[in-house]
Design an enzyme around this catalytic site. Structure first.
Site, short mmCIF file in Angstrom:
data_model
loop_
_atom_site.label_atom_id
_atom_site.label_comp_id
_atom_site.label_asym_id
_atom_site.label_seq_id
_atom_site.Cartn_x
_atom_site.Cartn_y
_atom_site.Cartn_z
N HIS A 192 8.70 -6.72 -2.37
CA HIS A 192 7.72 -5.66 -2.60
C HIS A 192 6.72 -6.01 -3.72
CE1 HIS A 192 6.58 -1.52 -1.77
NE2 HIS A 192 6.50 -1.28 -3.06
N SER B 89 1.71 -0.54 -2.18
CA SER B 89 2.82 0.43 -2.21
C SER B 89 2.29 1.87 -2.19
CB SER B 89 3.67 0.14 -3.45
OG SER B 89 4.84 0.89 -3.41
#
Ligand SMILES: *[C@@H]1O[C@H](CO)[C@@H](O)[C@H](O)[C@H]1NC(C)=O
Ligand SMILES: *[C@@H]1O[C@H](CO)[C@@H](O)[C@H](O)[C@H]1NC(C)=O
Length: 433
Positions: A399, A196
């Site tokens: 994610h 990320s």
């Protein structure tokens, strides 16, 4: 410039959460509940004592591996911490040359997130047992990187940074530091893994200081975040129209510590992440209910992660992401026309020239990632001259799964290590010939 009055800040946090609640599609509870979280400060279950909280070395040594903490001072004076598993006690390889692998956490995280899955699954342990010299970074401002040669962490000047500075200074200094150690001196470069925000900083560093491409052998971007205009997260969708521009809201919000690593915030997160909480949809974007309900994360790992996050960031990191979401550009921080002219010489901030990234970039992405939309990943990929795409076949993979899904060893960690091993074997035979 931005204001730093603490009362204004808390008022804004109030607006912030009110906006989240109003923007959340599924909640019709009485908004009075929002205020109740203050009472949770007295909840003994949520009240974790952090005075003697273990650091990352504890989570490493707990499994028998050697662990070190190193302090690295950046060019602009921030004192950050790196944690290291220098060798594997299983291999007893301390006297042979070990290729360097460097791992960087995401937004709100710290090096604590990496060892949490344990020696059978977690990337640092698998890398160590594969013969690597393993390093874990910590971005300025998080619980391990809260110090500066001249600035106090209580002054807004300390918090005047976004992920641009984390990339440009912290990651650059960390790479140089690992290459300066006894084991690193004879090596050309490192292998990089980021999750990320850990991928954003890599894109930023390699495009704005292209000489660092020489120092990175392979880079693994887990849930890559560069362009963000297709991202569909309810919190960001509801806030970025206010905060994604240079205006009165963003000026009030900027350059402050957001979610510091302390009891109060952990109590707060604990409360909002309880099932049925009015804002629990916020939690599902990191390690919360969707993953737990579907049994995609081992519960022990999850409790370690919820005790270790959030680890402290600057509000400017959030503002910078919201600017991306609004502008559709992957570019430097937008200070507003006047200051942009002073800082950049142009009215708009410059785009990051990602086409300058010559390092072998591996993009690991999925269809169900609420932060890194496939369109946005493909858009940055198109600009990269030297890339390999790795699309997750699991349609539910989200994610957070890139860091802590219980099958991460099979889908992510082992393939990454195989790619690094293959690179090492290739360059080894090249130097023999
Ligand atoms: C911050 O760094 C300085 C200089 O290295 C050191 O003397 C000091 O103890 C550090 N402070 C904290 C809180 O770690
Ligand atoms: C993690 O959870 C999965 C699914 O419940 C289970 O199959 C696996 O054995 C667990 N791993 C560990 C290390 O407990």
């Amino acid at each position: 410039m931005c204001r730093s009055h603490i009362g204004i800040f808390f008022a804004l946090v109030g607006i912030f959460w009110a906006t989240v609640v109003q923007g959340a599609p599924l909640t019709n509870e009485d908004p009075v509940e929002v205020i109740n979280f203050y009472e949770l400060f007295n909840n003994p279950d949520a009240h974790l004592s952090l005075a003697n909280a273990p650091d990352t070395t504890y989570y490493i040594k707990d499994h028998g591996y050697p662990a070190e903490r190193h302090y690295v001072t950046t060019e602009d004076g921030y004192i950050t911490s790196l944690f290291r598993i220098p060798y594997s006690h299983n291999l007893q390889n301390q006297d042979v040359k070990r290729p360097i692998a460097f791992i960087q956490h995401g937004l709100f995280g710290s090096s604590d997130v990496w060892p949490s899955l344990g020696p059978d699954d977690a990337l640092p342990f698998l890398l160590s047992d594969a013969g690597y010299d393993v390093w874990m970074g910590n971005a300025r401002g998080n619980r391990y990187s809260r110090n500066h040669t001249t600035r106090s962490i209580n002054h807004p000047d300390f918090w005047r940074f976004s992920w641009h500075e984390i990339a440009y200074y912290d990651i650059a200094a960390a790479i140089d530091y690992t290459l300066s150690t006894e084991n690193g001196q004879s090596q050309d470069g490192i292998h990089y893994v980021g999750h990320s925000q850990g991928t954003t900083v890599m894109f930023v560093l390699m495009s704005s200081r292209p000489e660092y491409n020489q120092k990175v052998k392979t880079a693994h971007m887990l849930a890559p975040v560069a362009f963000m205009d297709h991202m569909d997260d309810s919190m960001v969708n509801s806030l970025s129209p206010y905060l994604g521009f240079n205006n009165v809201y963003s000026k009030l919000f900027c350059s402050q510590e957001f979610l510091p690593y302390n009891d109060f915030v952990l109590a707060f997160m604990y409360s909002v992440c309880l099932p049925g909480s009015i804002v629990s949809s916020f939690c599902s974007s990191s390690s919360g209910e969707t993953t737990v309900d579907q049994g995609r994360t081992n519960s022990t790992a999850n409790s370690v992660i919820s005790g270790a996050m959030p680890a402290g960031i600057s509000t400017d990191q959030i503002l910078h992401y919201m600017q991306e979401h609004q502008s559709g550009h992957f570019r430097q921080f937008d200070f507003g026309t006047k200051k942009n002219l002073k800082v950049y010489g142009t009215e708009s901030p410059p785009d990051y020239p990602t086409e300058l990234i010559t390092t072998e970039m591996h993009l690991w992405y999925s269809d169900n990632d609420e932060m890194s939309a496939v369109e946005d990943v493909l858009r940055v990929a198109e600009t990269l001259p030297n890339k390999v795409m790795h699309h997750m076949e699991d349609p539910l993979w989200d994610h957070g799964d890139f860091a802590n899904n219980w099958e991460v060893r099979h889908y992510i960690n082992e393939p990454i290590i195989a790619i690094m091993n293959e690179y090492e074997a290739r360059t080894e035979s090249a130097s023999v010939n």
